[in-house]
Design a protein around this motif. Structure first.
Motif, PDB file in Angstrom:
ATOM      1  N   ARG A   1      -1.535  -4.044   7.696  1.00 49.30           N
ATOM      2  CA  ARG A   1      -2.981  -4.162   7.504  1.00 49.30           C
ATOM      3  C   ARG A   1      -3.614  -5.054   8.570  1.00 49.30           C
ATOM      4  O   ARG A   1      -3.083  -6.113   8.942  1.00 49.30           O
ATOM      5  CB  ARG A   1      -3.280  -4.738   6.118  1.00 49.30           C
ATOM      6  CG  ARG A   1      -4.773  -4.886   5.846  1.00 49.30           C
ATOM      7  CD  ARG A   1      -5.043  -5.621   4.545  1.00 49.30           C
ATOM      8  NE  ARG A   1      -6.484  -5.805   4.401  1.00 49.30           N
ATOM      9  CZ  ARG A   1      -7.258  -5.130   3.559  1.00 49.30           C
ATOM     10  NH1 ARG A   1      -6.721  -4.229   2.765  1.00 49.30           N
ATOM     11  NH2 ARG A   1      -8.546  -5.357   3.499  1.00 49.30           N
TER      12      ARG A   1
ATOM     13  N   TYR B   1       0.833  -1.209   0.000  1.00 51.91           N
ATOM     14  CA  TYR B   1       0.000   0.000   0.000  1.00 51.91           C
ATOM     15  C   TYR B   1       0.869   1.262   0.000  1.00 51.91           C
ATOM     16  O   TYR B   1       1.950   1.287   0.588  1.00 51.91           O
ATOM     17  CB  TYR B   1      -0.890   0.020   1.240  1.00 51.91           C
ATOM     18  CG  TYR B   1      -1.880  -1.112   1.289  1.00 51.91           C
ATOM     19  CD1 TYR B   1      -3.140  -0.978   0.719  1.00 51.91           C
ATOM     20  CD2 TYR B   1      -1.555  -2.317   1.901  1.00 51.91           C
ATOM     21  CE1 TYR B   1      -4.057  -2.021   0.768  1.00 51.91           C
ATOM     22  CE2 TYR B   1      -2.466  -3.367   1.951  1.00 51.91           C
ATOM     23  CZ  TYR B   1      -3.709  -3.214   1.382  1.00 51.91           C
ATOM     24  OH  TYR B   1      -4.607  -4.248   1.427  1.00 51.91           O
TER      25      TYR B   1
ATOM     26  N   CYS C   1      -7.059  -1.264  10.409  1.00 46.19           N
ATOM     27  CA  CYS C   1      -6.434  -1.345  11.733  1.00 46.19           C
ATOM     28  C   CYS C   1      -7.370  -0.760  12.787  1.00 46.19           C
ATOM     29  O   CYS C   1      -8.169   0.127  12.499  1.00 46.19           O
ATOM     30  CB  CYS C   1      -5.101  -0.587  11.742  1.00 46.19           C
ATOM     31  SG  CYS C   1      -3.802  -1.392  10.777  1.00 46.19           S
TER      32      CYS C   1
ATOM     33  N   LEU D   1      -1.971   1.201   7.847  1.00 48.41           N
ATOM     34  CA  LEU D   1      -2.546   0.528   6.689  1.00 48.41           C
ATOM     35  C   LEU D   1      -4.013   0.160   6.951  1.00 48.41           C
ATOM     36  O   LEU D   1      -4.499   0.318   8.068  1.00 48.41           O
ATOM     37  CB  LEU D   1      -1.702  -0.696   6.342  1.00 48.41           C
ATOM     38  CG  LEU D   1      -0.560  -0.430   5.342  1.00 48.41           C
ATOM     39  CD1 LEU D   1       0.358   0.682   5.805  1.00 48.41           C
ATOM     40  CD2 LEU D   1       0.234  -1.692   5.047  1.00 48.41           C
TER      41      LEU D   1
END
Length: 421
Positions: free
Chosen positions: A381, A41, A366, A363
């Motif tokens: 993530r 990401y 969360c 990310l």
């Protein structure tokens, strides 16, 4: 009346962009345990690969192929969701090419050149006049049409995109020596003593991993390379050095085709291949005038447009006020009675009451528990941060619990959190 004026025909429309996206990116450590580096990401809503793909699309290229290998599910899913708008009836195509032992049942992709060679039949079914080889793991904006034009005008066998870097950093790149006509006279992969730019003893030209070939010429080169048992079938180690010695290899300077918005003062290119570099590039986006303008609509960053609700900031009492300063906050985030400063949050993040998060990259999906204090972290993530966790105050404790870099950035994954209990 007839018009005899010669029409400008974009070379990009006769080009296939072939993106090499199979690498892990091991220096990103746990960030690439579940995904390839191009799928990591970036920027609040995109993946790293979106920059190369967007450059191709914005340049006018309508045939794109992406070769994948290492843990490709996340990457393939992203491309299926965000890059599924190409139409065959418009002479467009978007092919995802996982390593599938198509040439030999014992062989995955052996190198970057082999990742193209194993799919020659697919490329041949479209037979573009030019093929543009791209690395799928860098952050930059570039008009490839300019590079294609130079390739044709110079009559080159290969044109290599190059970037001016500090000579001391040359050990991490393929480095080229160039004469006054932009002809590459030497090419060495990750040298201990990089050749300097004439007149600039402290600078060197580094390969960007971008190559232009005429397709039929590349086919011949790859077939010859595939038959060479001494080759590792890599563009930087085999194909380009061979063409420098036995053909005509030309350098294309990134500064000649980089795309910049009015606010972007310098040519922007980043290899976010380490946790420190990844954190820095993302946090830089929170500046009032960042070096990279993600809001430039003249050269848009295409990605998967996730349908999400607006970000929400709730509670407005002393000591419990949802707020964010100098931060980018993605869709469907709820900042509840907590404070963000100089943070970049992707979608679906929850930051619960009385928490404070500073200079951090969070990310998607969360959940940061109450009373947490996080400073200079990257959170992978889907991580749930427990209530009261403090990171960024005690370097020794941080290093025992998380992945802490030399510059003091902590990478936090769910596996690391689970070990705390």
């Amino acid at each position: 009346m007839g018009n005899n004026k010669k029409r400008y025909h974009p070379l990009a429309r006769d080009t296939m962009a072939y993106v090499l996206a199979g690498g892990r990116g091991s220096r990103l450590k746990e960030l690439t345990d579940k995904r390839a580096k191009p799928a990591v990401y970036f920027g609040g809503r995109a993946r790293i690969i979106d920059f190369a793909l967007s450059n191709a699309l914005n340049s006018g290229i309508r045939r794109i192929a992406v070769a994948t290998q290492y843990k490709a599910h996340s990457l393939i899913q992203h491309m299926q969701q965000g890059w599924n708008f190409f139409r065959t009836e418009r002479n467009e195509s978007f092919d995802i090419l996982p390593a599938s032992q198509r040439v030999d049942e014992s062989m995955w992709y052996q190198g970057t050149a082999d990742a193209v060679f194993q799919n020659l039949d697919i490329i041949e079914s479209y037979m573009p006049e030019f093929i543009l080889i791209l690395a799928g793991d860098h952050i930059y904006k570039m008009d490839y049409e300019q590079m294609l034009r130079q390739h044709v005008e110079c009559g080159a066998d290969v044109t290599v995109g190059c970037l001016e870097i500090a000579r001391a950093d040359g050990k991490e790149f393929g480095i080229m020596a160039v004469d006054e006509k932009n002809t590459i006279v030497d090419f060495v992969e990750k040298p201990d003593d990089p050749p300097a730019i004439p007149g600039k003893p402290d600078r060197a030209y580094a390969s960007m991993g971008i190559y232009v070939f005429r397709t039929r010429f590349l086919f011949d080169v790859l077939r010859t390379d595939a038959a060479d048992r001494n080759s590792v079938h890599d563009f930087g180690k085999n194909i380009i050095p061979h063409l420098v010695k036995h053909g005509k290899a030309v350098a294309h300077r990134f500064s000649d085709s980089c795309v910049r918005a009015e606010s972007e003062k310098t040519a922007y290119w980043r290899d976010v291949g380490t946790i420190d570099a990844y954190w820095e590039a993302n946090i830089d986006l929170t500046d009032v005038v960042p070096q990279l303008d993600l809001y430039d609509t003249s050269w848009p960053l295409w990605s998967y447009a996730e349908i999400s609700q607006p970000a929400k900031f709730v509670h407005d009492t002393d000591g419990r006020r949802g707020s964010a300063v100098a931060s980018l906050v993605g869709g469907n985030c709820i900042i509840s009675g907590s404070h963000l400063r100089r943070c970049l949050c992707f979608s679906n993040v929850r930051v619960n009451s009385f928490s404070r998060v500073e200079e951090s990259v969070v990310l998607p999906s969360c959940n940061i528990g109450r009373n947490a204090w996080l400073h200079r972290v990257v959170i992978d993530r889907g991580v749930t941060i427990p209530e009261g966790l403090t990171v960024g105050e005690d370097p020794e404790l941080d290093a025992k619990r998380f992945r802490r870099t030399e510059k003091g950035i902590c990478l936090i994954t769910q596996a690391m959190i689970d070990k705390l209990s």
